[in-house]
Write a protein that holds these residues in place. Structure first.
Motif, PDB file in Angstrom:
ATOM      1  N   ARG A   1       0.834  -1.198   0.000  1.00 35.58           N
ATOM      2  CA  ARG A   1       0.000   0.000   0.000  1.00 35.58           C
ATOM      3  C   ARG A   1       0.862   1.239   0.000  1.00 35.58           C
ATOM      4  N   SER A   2       1.962   1.216   0.728  1.00 33.89           N
ATOM      5  CA  SER A   2       2.771   2.429   0.833  1.00 33.89           C
ATOM      6  C   SER A   2       3.813   2.544  -0.259  1.00 33.89           C
ATOM      7  N   SER A   3       4.094   1.437  -0.975  1.00 33.76           N
ATOM      8  CA  SER A   3       5.114   1.528  -2.027  1.00 33.76           C
ATOM      9  C   SER A   3       4.528   1.624  -3.408  1.00 33.76           C
ATOM     10  N   CYS A   4       3.234   1.646  -3.542  1.00 36.82           N
ATOM     11  CA  CYS A   4       2.678   1.649  -4.881  1.00 36.82           C
ATOM     12  C   CYS A   4       2.657   3.059  -5.428  1.00 36.82           C
ATOM     13  N   PRO A   5       3.368   3.310  -6.555  1.00 38.26           N
ATOM     14  CA  PRO A   5       3.376   4.677  -7.080  1.00 38.26           C
ATOM     15  C   PRO A   5       2.041   5.101  -7.665  1.00 38.26           C
ATOM     16  N   LEU A   6       1.186   4.144  -7.975  1.00 40.61           N
ATOM     17  CA  LEU A   6      -0.115   4.521  -8.526  1.00 40.61           C
ATOM     18  C   LEU A   6      -1.090   4.876  -7.413  1.00 40.61           C
ATOM     19  N   ALA A   7      -0.887   4.257  -6.276  1.00 40.75           N
ATOM     20  CA  ALA A   7      -1.857   4.457  -5.196  1.00 40.75           C
ATOM     21  C   ALA A   7      -1.405   5.481  -4.184  1.00 40.75           C
ATOM     22  N   ASN A   8      -0.299   6.174  -4.493  1.00 38.57           N
ATOM     23  CA  ASN A   8       0.146   7.251  -3.604  1.00 38.57           C
ATOM     24  C   ASN A   8       0.339   8.496  -4.428  1.00 38.57           C
ATOM     25  N   SER A   9      -0.401   9.563  -4.053  1.00 38.21           N
ATOM     26  CA  SER A   9      -0.253  10.764  -4.874  1.00 38.21           C
ATOM     27  C   SER A   9       0.981  11.555  -4.500  1.00 38.21           C
ATOM     28  N   GLN A  10       1.522  11.345  -3.302  1.00 34.01           N
ATOM     29  CA  GLN A  10       2.790  11.979  -2.955  1.00 34.01           C
ATOM     30  C   GLN A  10       3.840  10.882  -2.854  1.00 34.01           C
ATOM     31  N   TYR A  11       4.775  10.899  -3.799  1.00 33.49           N
ATOM     32  CA  TYR A  11       5.697   9.756  -3.911  1.00 33.49           C
ATOM     33  C   TYR A  11       7.049  10.246  -4.381  1.00 33.49           C
ATOM     34  N   ALA A  12       8.095   9.550  -4.006  1.00 35.63           N
ATOM     35  CA  ALA A  12       9.448   9.903  -4.464  1.00 35.63           C
ATOM     36  C   ALA A  12      10.265   8.645  -4.720  1.00 35.63           C
TER      37      ALA A  12
ATOM     38  N   ILE B   1      14.335   7.110  -6.404  1.00 27.57           N
ATOM     39  CA  ILE B   1      15.671   7.376  -6.960  1.00 27.57           C
ATOM     40  C   ILE B   1      15.818   6.487  -8.187  1.00 27.57           C
ATOM     41  N   ARG B   2      16.247   7.069  -9.263  1.00 28.59           N
ATOM     42  CA  ARG B   2      16.518   6.248 -10.453  1.00 28.59           C
ATOM     43  C   ARG B   2      17.866   6.617 -11.005  1.00 28.59           C
ATOM     44  N   GLU B   3      18.456   5.698 -11.733  1.00 29.57           N
ATOM     45  CA  GLU B   3      19.847   5.896 -12.163  1.00 29.57           C
ATOM     46  C   GLU B   3      19.908   5.795 -13.675  1.00 29.57           C
ATOM     47  N   GLU B   4      20.611   6.755 -14.265  1.00 38.97           N
ATOM     48  CA  GLU B   4      20.726   6.752 -15.722  1.00 38.97           C
ATOM     49  C   GLU B   4      22.187   6.910 -16.089  1.00 38.97           C
ATOM     50  N   LYS B   5      22.780   5.879 -16.727  1.00 34.48           N
ATOM     51  CA  LYS B   5      24.181   5.959 -17.171  1.00 34.48           C
ATOM     52  C   LYS B   5      25.106   6.406 -16.055  1.00 34.48           C
ATOM     53  N   GLY B   6      24.955   5.841 -14.880  1.00 31.22           N
ATOM     54  CA  GLY B   6      25.859   6.153 -13.791  1.00 31.22           C
ATOM     55  C   GLY B   6      25.501   7.400 -12.999  1.00 31.22           C
ATOM     56  N   GLN B   7      24.436   8.114 -13.395  1.00 29.36           N
ATOM     57  CA  GLN B   7      24.020   9.323 -12.678  1.00 29.36           C
ATOM     58  C   GLN B   7      22.713   9.076 -11.954  1.00 29.36           C
ATOM     59  N   CYS B   8      22.646   9.502 -10.671  1.00 20.90           N
ATOM     60  CA  CYS B   8      21.418   9.254  -9.900  1.00 20.90           C
ATOM     61  C   CYS B   8      20.515  10.486  -9.874  1.00 20.90           C
ATOM     62  N   PHE B   9      19.238  10.239  -9.980  1.00 24.10           N
ATOM     63  CA  PHE B   9      18.246  11.329  -9.969  1.00 24.10           C
ATOM     64  C   PHE B   9      17.183  11.027  -8.933  1.00 24.10           C
ATOM     65  N   LEU B  10      16.681  12.107  -8.325  1.00 22.53           N
ATOM     66  CA  LEU B  10      15.584  11.980  -7.376  1.00 22.53           C
ATOM     67  C   LEU B  10      14.304  12.406  -8.097  1.00 22.53           C
ATOM     68  N   TYR B  11      13.339  11.515  -8.132  1.00 22.79           N
ATOM     69  CA  TYR B  11      12.065  11.817  -8.801  1.00 22.79           C
ATOM     70  C   TYR B  11      11.000  12.039  -7.719  1.00 22.79           C
ATOM     71  N   MET B  12      10.241  13.111  -7.882  1.00 25.37           N
ATOM     72  CA  MET B  12       9.193  13.399  -6.890  1.00 25.37           C
ATOM     73  C   MET B  12       7.868  13.638  -7.587  1.00 25.37           C
TER      74      MET B  12
ATOM     75  N   PRO C   1      -0.112  14.807 -16.435  1.00 26.31           N
ATOM     76  CA  PRO C   1       0.734  13.611 -16.438  1.00 26.31           C
ATOM     77  C   PRO C   1       2.112  13.854 -17.052  1.00 26.31           C
ATOM     78  N   ALA C   2       2.217  14.778 -18.022  1.00 29.19           N
ATOM     79  CA  ALA C   2       3.514  15.003 -18.645  1.00 29.19           C
ATOM     80  C   ALA C   2       4.496  15.613 -17.677  1.00 29.19           C
ATOM     81  N   LYS C   3       3.970  16.438 -16.749  1.00 26.30           N
ATOM     82  CA  LYS C   3       4.884  17.109 -15.807  1.00 26.30           C
ATOM     83  C   LYS C   3       4.793  16.519 -14.414  1.00 26.30           C
ATOM     84  N   MET C   4       4.334  15.285 -14.298  1.00 27.68           N
ATOM     85  CA  MET C   4       4.046  14.779 -12.971  1.00 27.68           C
ATOM     86  C   MET C   4       5.291  14.569 -12.138  1.00 27.68           C
ATOM     87  N   TRP C   5       6.340  14.062 -12.762  1.00 28.48           N
ATOM     88  CA  TRP C   5       7.524  13.700 -11.993  1.00 28.48           C
ATOM     89  C   TRP C   5       8.557  14.809 -12.066  1.00 28.48           C
TER      90      TRP C   5
END
Lengths: 314, 354
Positions: free
Chosen positions: A41-52, A54-65, A74-78
C-alpha cells in the motif's frame, strides 16, 4: 480527484494490476518508479499521490518526486533532481528535497540510493578486472573442422611416419654407438629378414643353428596378431622384458651350463636364442660368444629334451 | 499438376523410365491432347527406349521428391557400373601387356594437389637461414638457454584440464604447473621473466574440457594461440606403456614447410631441452598435416636396423594454429603476424598455411 484508497482497493487486491508480479510468498511491483520493488500500500506509485524515487541513468542518480498538485498533468508529474556524485552530499540533497515528507518515503529513498551507488562502484571495479570474452562458435564450421581433422589424421599415418623418421636418424648416426647394429653394405642390400638370419648363421655354425631352429619351431607356440601394429607393440613388450632380464638369464645359464642341464635352462636358452635371432640385441658380442658355447653343448642333449619341451608348452 | 508438367516433360521426351511406378509422363503428342493420360503412357512405356538420357536432362528438374530420389539412385548405379567396367577393362589390358604396361598412375591426394605456396622454405635458402639465426629462438638453438616452462590454466579449471596439465608437465622436462588464481596474464609475464622462465603455456578451458592453448615465448618472444582438440589423457589410451621417465625426449617435427610453419616448428621445438637423452628412448612428435598439428609421445625400441617398435605413452592432442603474434601476450595492442581467417580457409580445399 485522486482517491488513493479507492485505487489501492482495486489494483491492490481485487482487480488486475499490470505491474504486479505474484509469487508464492510475495508480490512484486514492476513499475519503474517504485522505490522498494514490492507491491504494498505504501510503495505503490499509482496508489500514492505523494511519492518519491531514486533512479539511475548511465551512472548518474536522480531523485524523482510526484505531488498531488501535478496529478492533473501527467507530462509534468515527476520532478527530476540531479543528485551529486558525492555520497554524503547526495544524502543531504535528498533530505533537503524531501523535507516534511513522510518518514517511510525518505528512508526508502535513501536506502535505494545507497544500493544504487554500491552497484555502480562494483560495476566500475569489474571493468578494471579481467573480462571474459565470449567468442561465438559456428556449429557448421566446427563440424567441418572436426571432419577435416579426422581425415588429416588418417592421411598422416603417424605411426609409420614416426618409425620412418626414427630409422632415418639411426641411419644417419645421430645415436652414435649406442646401438651396435653391424652396418655392412652387405646387410643393407638385403631387404628381407630371412636373409638377415642367414647372414647371422653364416658367421656361426650353420647346421647346428638350422637344426635347432627347426626343432625349436616344432614345439614352440607362437601367438600371432592380426595387425602388424599390434604385433610390434606386443613384441615390444616381450622384447623390453627380455632385454631387461637378458643379462640375468645369461649369467644363470653360464653358471648352470657348467654343472648340469635341466629342462628349464634349455627353455631359457632357446628363448634367448630366438630373441637373439630375431633382433640383433644390445650386446651381440656377449650373446654370440655365449651362443657359440651353448650351441656346441646343446647338440648332445637336443633330442632328449624335445618331447619335454612339447609337454611343457602344452 | 498435369498441366504444369508439360513444359518439363517435353524436353525429356526420350524418357526417363520408372519400372514399377506410375509415370505421369507425357510425350510430345500427348501434351497436345491433354485429356488422355495414363493408359497411353503405359503403352508408351513398353515402346520407348531404356534409360537413354538426353544431354539436356538433369535429375534435379523432377519436382516429385520420391521420384527424383529414385532417378538419382539409378543414375548413380549407372555411373558406378560404368566405372567398374572401365576398371575391369584397364586391368585386362594391363595384364595382357604384362611388363610393357604403362606404370600405375599415382592417385591424387590433397597433399599431392596442394596449391603452391610461395612461402615454402627451400632448405638452402640463405635469407631464411639468416632470419633463423637472428630471431628470438637463436639463443635457444645456439645452446645458450635451457627451457623452463610454466603451465597454467584459465580460471577455475575442472578435473580434466588439471589432469591434462599434470600429464603435460611429465612429458615436458623442466615444466611447472601453477594454479591460476585469477591473475591477469600481463601481470604474470614480468614475474615469469624475473624467475627465468622461457615459456608460458596457458591451457584454456571451456565446458570442462581444454580447448585452447596460448604459448608465449618469454623474453619478449612470439605468442601463438592454438585451438586444442581431441585430447586423450593417459588412461584413455589403449595399449599404452608405463609413465614416461625423467629423461629428456627427442623431438620430431614433420611437415612444417612454409615460413610460418618453420617459425611454429621452432616455437614448439624450443619447449624441449636441446640435448635429448637417448637412454630414455622417448620421442615427442609434432606432425603437421593439413594445418593440424598432431602431438604424440612414444617410447621406441630398435629391434634391428630395419625395424623399430613404438609404444605410446603420454597424452595426445591436436593443435590448430589460430594466431601468431609478435611480442608477448597482448591481445589488444599486439602486432599479429598471422591470424586465421575463416573464409580464407574454406575458399580452397588444397591450400594450407603451415
Amino acid at each position: 480527484m485522486q482517491h488513493d484508497d479507492v485505487i489501492w482497493d482495486l489494483i491492490g487486491n481485487k482487480q488486475f494490476c499490470s505491474y504486479k508480479v505474484k509469487t508464492k510468498s510475495q508480490n512484486f511491483c514492476r513499475n519503474e518508479y517504485n522505490v522498494t520493488g514490492l507491491c504494498n500500500r505504501s510503495s505503490c506509485p499509482l496508489a500514492n499521490s505523494q511519492y518519491a524515487t531514486i533512479r539511475e541513468e548511465k551512472g548518474q542518480c536522480f531523485l524523482y518526486m510526484k505531488v498531488i498538485e501535478r496529478a492533473a498533468f501527467p507530462a509534468k508529474m515527476w520532478e527530476k533532481v540531479k543528485l551529486s556524485k558525492n555520497y554524503e552530499k547526495a544524502l543531504e540533497q535528498i533530505d533537503e528535497n524531501l523535507i516534511y515528507w513522510p518518514r517511510f518515503i525518505r528512508h526508502k529513498c535513501k536506502q535505494r540510493f545507497t544500493k544504487i551507488t554500491q552497484y555502480l562502484i562494483r560495476m566500475r571495479k569489474l571493468v578494471l578486472k579481467r573480462q571474459r570474452k565470449l567468442v561465438p562458435l559456428s556449429r557448421k564450421v566446427e563440424q567441418r573442422e572436426k571432419r577435416k581433422e579426422e581425415k588429416a589424421l588418417i592421411a598422416a599415418q603417424l605411426d609409420n611416419a614416426i618409425e620412418k623418421e626414427l630409422l632415418e636418424r639411426l641411419k644417419q648416426g645421430t645415436y652414435g654407438d649406442i646401438y651396435n647394429f653391424p652396418v655392412h653394405a652387405f646387410d643393407r642390400a638385403l631387404e628381407q629378414q630371412d636373409e638377415e638370419e642367414e647372414s647371422e648363421s653364416e658367421g656361426e655354425e650353420e647346421e647346428e643353428e638350422e637344426e635347432e631352429e627347426d626343432d625349436e619351431d616344432v614345439g614352440k607356440r607362437e601367438f600371432v596378431a592380426e595387425e602388424d601394429v599390434e604385433e610390434s607393440d606386443l613384441s615390444d613388450f616381450e622384447d623390453m622384458n627380455k632385454l631387461k632380464t637378458s643379462s640375468d638369464e645369461e649369467e644363470e645359464e653360464d653358471e648352470e651350463e657348467v654343472s648340469s642341464e635341466e629342462e628349464e635352462e634349455e627353455e631359457e636358452e632357446m628363448e634367448v636364442e630366438t630373441k637373439a635371432s630375431r633382433s640383433k640385441g644390445k650386446s651381440p658380442a656377449n650373446g654370440s660368444a655365449a651362443r657359440k658355447k651353448r650351441a656346441y653343448v646343446e647338440i648332445e642333449y637336443e633330442q632328449e629334451t624335445e618331447p619335454a619341451s612339447k609337454s611343457r608348452t602344452t | 499438376m498435369d498441366i504444369k508438367e508439360v513444359p518439363v516433360t517435353q524436353t525429356d521426351s526420350k524418357g526417363k523410365k520408372k519400372k514399377n511406378k506410375k509415370t505421369k509422363k507425357k510425350t510430345a503428342e500427348d501434351a497436345e491432347s491433354s485429356g488422355v493420360e495414363q493408359k497411353e503412357e503405359k503403352m508408351e512405356k513398353s515402346e520407348s527406349a531404356e534409360a537413354a538420357f538426353p544431354p539436356t536432362f538433369s535429375v534435379s528438374e523432377i519436382k516429385n521428391k520420391q521420384r527424383r530420389h529414385l532417378m538419382f539412385m539409378k543414375l548413380k548405379q549407372e555411373k558406378r557400373k560404368q566405372k567398374m567396367q572401365l576398371k575391369k577393362k584397364k586391368k585386362k589390358e594391363r595384364e595382357a601387356l604384362g611388363d610393357k604396361a604403362p606404370p600405375k598412375e599415382v592417385p591424387k591426394t590433397i597433399e599431392n594437389q596442394r596449391v603452391y605456396d610461395e612461402t615454402i622454405v627451400d632448405p638452402e635458402d640463405e635469407e631464411v637461414a639468416f632470419d633463423e639465426g637472428t630471431d628470438e629462438f637463436s639463443a635457444y638453438f645456439n645452446g645458450l638457454t635451457n627451457p623452463k616452462v610454466l603451465i597454467t590454466t584459465s580460471d577455475r579449471p575442472r578435473g580434466r584440464t588439471v589432469r591434462f596439465c599434470e600429464q603435460l608437465a611429465t612429458v615436458i622436462p623442466n615444466a611447472h604447473v601453477y594454479y591460476r588464481r585469477g591473475l591477469a596474464l600481463k601481470r604474470v609475464i614480468p614475474q615469469c621473466v624475473a624467475r627465468n622462465f622461457t615459456y608460458l603455456m596457458v591451457i584454456n578451458e571451456d565446458r570442462k574440457i581444454p580447448n585452447g592453448m596460448v604459448l608465449c615465448h618469454l623474453p619478449d618472444g612470439p605468442t601463438a594461440h592454438f585451438k586444442i582438440s581431441s585430447v586423450r589423457l593417459r588412461k584413455e589410451l589403449k595399449r599404452r606403456g608405463k609413465d614416461p621417465t625423467e629423461h629428456s625426449p627427442e623431438v620430431i617435427l614433420n611437415n612444417f614447410s612454409t615460413r610460418l610453419g618453420h617459425s611454429i616448428g621452432r616455437l614448439l621445438a624450443a619447449l624441449f631441452p636441446q640435448d635429448p637423452q637417448f637412454v630414455g628412448r622417448q620421442v615427442a612428435t609434432f606432425h603437421n598435416q593439413r594445418d593440424f598439428i598432431f602431438f604424440r609421445f612414444h617410447r621406441y625400441i630398435f629391434k634391428n636396423e630395419k625395424k623399430v617398435g613404438i609404444q605410446e605413452l603420454g597424452p595426445r592432442f591436436t593443435l590448430k594454429l589460430r594466431s601468431l603474434q609478435k611480442g608477448t601476450f597482448d591481445s589488444k595492442f599486439g602486432e599479429y603476424e598471422w591470424v586465421l581467417k575463416r573464409h580464407e580457409m574454406d575458399a580452397c580445399r588444397r591450400k594450407f598455411q603451415l
